[in-house]
Write a protein that holds these residues in place. Structure first.
Motif, PDB file in Angstrom:
ATOM      1  N   PRO A  24      52.786  10.452 141.997  1.00 45.92           N
ATOM      2  CA  PRO A  24      51.999  11.665 142.238  1.00 45.92           C
ATOM      3  C   PRO A  24      52.007  12.109 143.698  1.00 45.92           C
ATOM      4  CG  PRO A  24      50.833  10.241 140.720  1.00 45.92           C
ATOM      5  CD  PRO A  24      52.025   9.460 141.202  1.00 45.92           C
ATOM      6  N   ARG A 177      52.104  20.241 141.393  1.00 51.20           N
ATOM      7  CA  ARG A 177      50.793  19.776 140.970  1.00 51.20           C
ATOM      8  C   ARG A 177      49.780  20.850 141.327  1.00 51.20           C
ATOM      9  NH1 ARG A 177      49.479  13.988 143.426  1.00 51.20           N
ATOM     10  NH2 ARG A 177      47.569  14.377 142.212  1.00 51.20           N
ATOM     11  N   SER A 236      51.795  19.234 136.998  1.00 46.03           N
ATOM     12  CA  SER A 236      50.528  18.875 136.370  1.00 46.03           C
ATOM     13  C   SER A 236      49.478  19.927 136.691  1.00 46.03           C
ATOM     14  CB  SER A 236      50.036  17.503 136.873  1.00 46.03           C
ATOM     15  OG  SER A 236      49.778  17.568 138.271  1.00 46.03           O
ATOM     16  N   MET A 301      53.879  11.073 135.790  1.00 42.17           N
ATOM     17  CA  MET A 301      54.480  12.331 136.227  1.00 42.17           C
ATOM     18  C   MET A 301      55.914  12.362 135.708  1.00 42.17           C
ATOM     19  SD  MET A 301      52.117  13.895 138.083  1.00 42.17           S
ATOM     20  CE  MET A 301      53.142  15.211 138.723  1.00 42.17           C
TER      21      MET A 301
END
Length: 309
Positions: A24, A177, A236, A301
């Protein structure tokens, strides 16, 4: 045949590129950080104390160096730098169509963007007008809680508008993200005294509307991320629930993380920084965001790096 069994340092031909799944943090840092949203992201609560503008248009949008955005930018080194375009008063429509004659906030996002942060929804729900209606009333009046039906309707309408914003960000930055920050509870969970002409009942009601707003936005964000995960898509959408983030530091406490009511006596008008985070409040927001960057969405991820042999 004579070479059989002999060692060689030459790479065998036909090796395929190696695929490495990114963490991440690696995803977030791989490109540019773009900060969008409303006054809770722009730094409205400390704008009057700022001595230098952040960038072009900061005077109209009240972008302040005391916001959480510069703090997040210092906590992590983003490969593509940081772009700060949150704007006070922004609604979901403003994010998509522009504000003060300037280009839409979402247009600042591109395939090179790896991290987006934003707070959104409070202006769609009309919270500034709602709060004013609660404060500017006769003592003992129920004018505050009488707004519930209208506020509830506007919050419900957020489901489609927030989804539209997330889809647009996804189109522009398919591997990024996106971290959506919720709003803090403005008053103690069990208020016992009147603050700024707001009775304990008024404060509990405003708390409940904040909870309802957060739950609505958070549900949309979570549903969008589940869809990405189901298709094993990169990127995400992560929701940070800040409802209890200011516990012990609400309005009316000795060391509040939210400004109380500020009135400009010369103009007899409520100052815009009222009920927006203080410097300590924005530092708390920065802590929430930096922790979320490190934590990730709570699932694998699907962003990868290809390494050619």
């Amino acid at each position: 045949m004579l070479d059989t069994g002999c060692t060689t340092t030459q790479e065998p031909p036909g090796l395929l590129p190696q695929v490495t799944r990114l963490t991440p943090v690696e995803v977030a840092r791989s490109g540019a950080y773009v900060a969008l949203g409303d006054s809770y992201s722009s730094g409205e609560g400390v704008y009057d104390l700022d001595e230098r503008p952040v960038n072009d248009g900061a005077d109209r949008c009240h972008r302040a160096t005391g916001s959480y955005v510069p703090l997040v930018a210092r906590a992590y080194r983003f490969g593509g730098g940081t772009a700060f375009y949150a704007c006070s008063g922004a609604t979901t429509t403003d994010l998509l169509s522009g504000q003060h004659g300037r280009q839409p906030q979402v247009s600042r996002v591109s395939p090179a963007t790896s991290l987006v942060t934003l707070s959104i929804g409070g202006n769609d729900a009309g919270f500034t007008k709602v709060l004013t209606g609660c404060i500017v009333k006769l003592p003992g009046s129920s004018a505050c809680v009488e707004q519930e039906a209208a506020v509830g309707r506007r919050i419900e309408e957020l489901r489609s508008s927030v989804l539209t914003v997330l889809r647009e960000l996804r189109v522009r930055a398919p591997g990024a993200r996106v971290i959506v920050l919720g709003y803090p509870r403005p008053f103690p969970a069990n208020p016992v005294r009147t603050v700024d002409n707001l009775s304990p009942q008024d404060q509990r009601w405003l708390n409940s509307m904040t909870r309802r707003l957060n739950d609505t936005v958070g549900t949309v964000a979570a549903g969008f991320d589940r869809m990405l995960a189901a298709f094993e898509a990169p990127g995400s959408v992560e929701y940070v629930d800040a409802y209890d983030a200011f516990t012990g530091h609400e309005v009316g406490r000795p060391e509040p993380y939210l400004n109380g009511l500020h009135v400009d006596m010369g103009e007899l008008a409520v100052n815009a920084r009222s009920y927006h985070p203080t410097g300590a409040g924005y530092r708390r927001f920065a802590d929430l965001i930096t922790r979320q960057i490190a934590k990730g969405p709570g699932r694998p991820m699907h962003n990868v790096r290809l390494t050619t042999p």
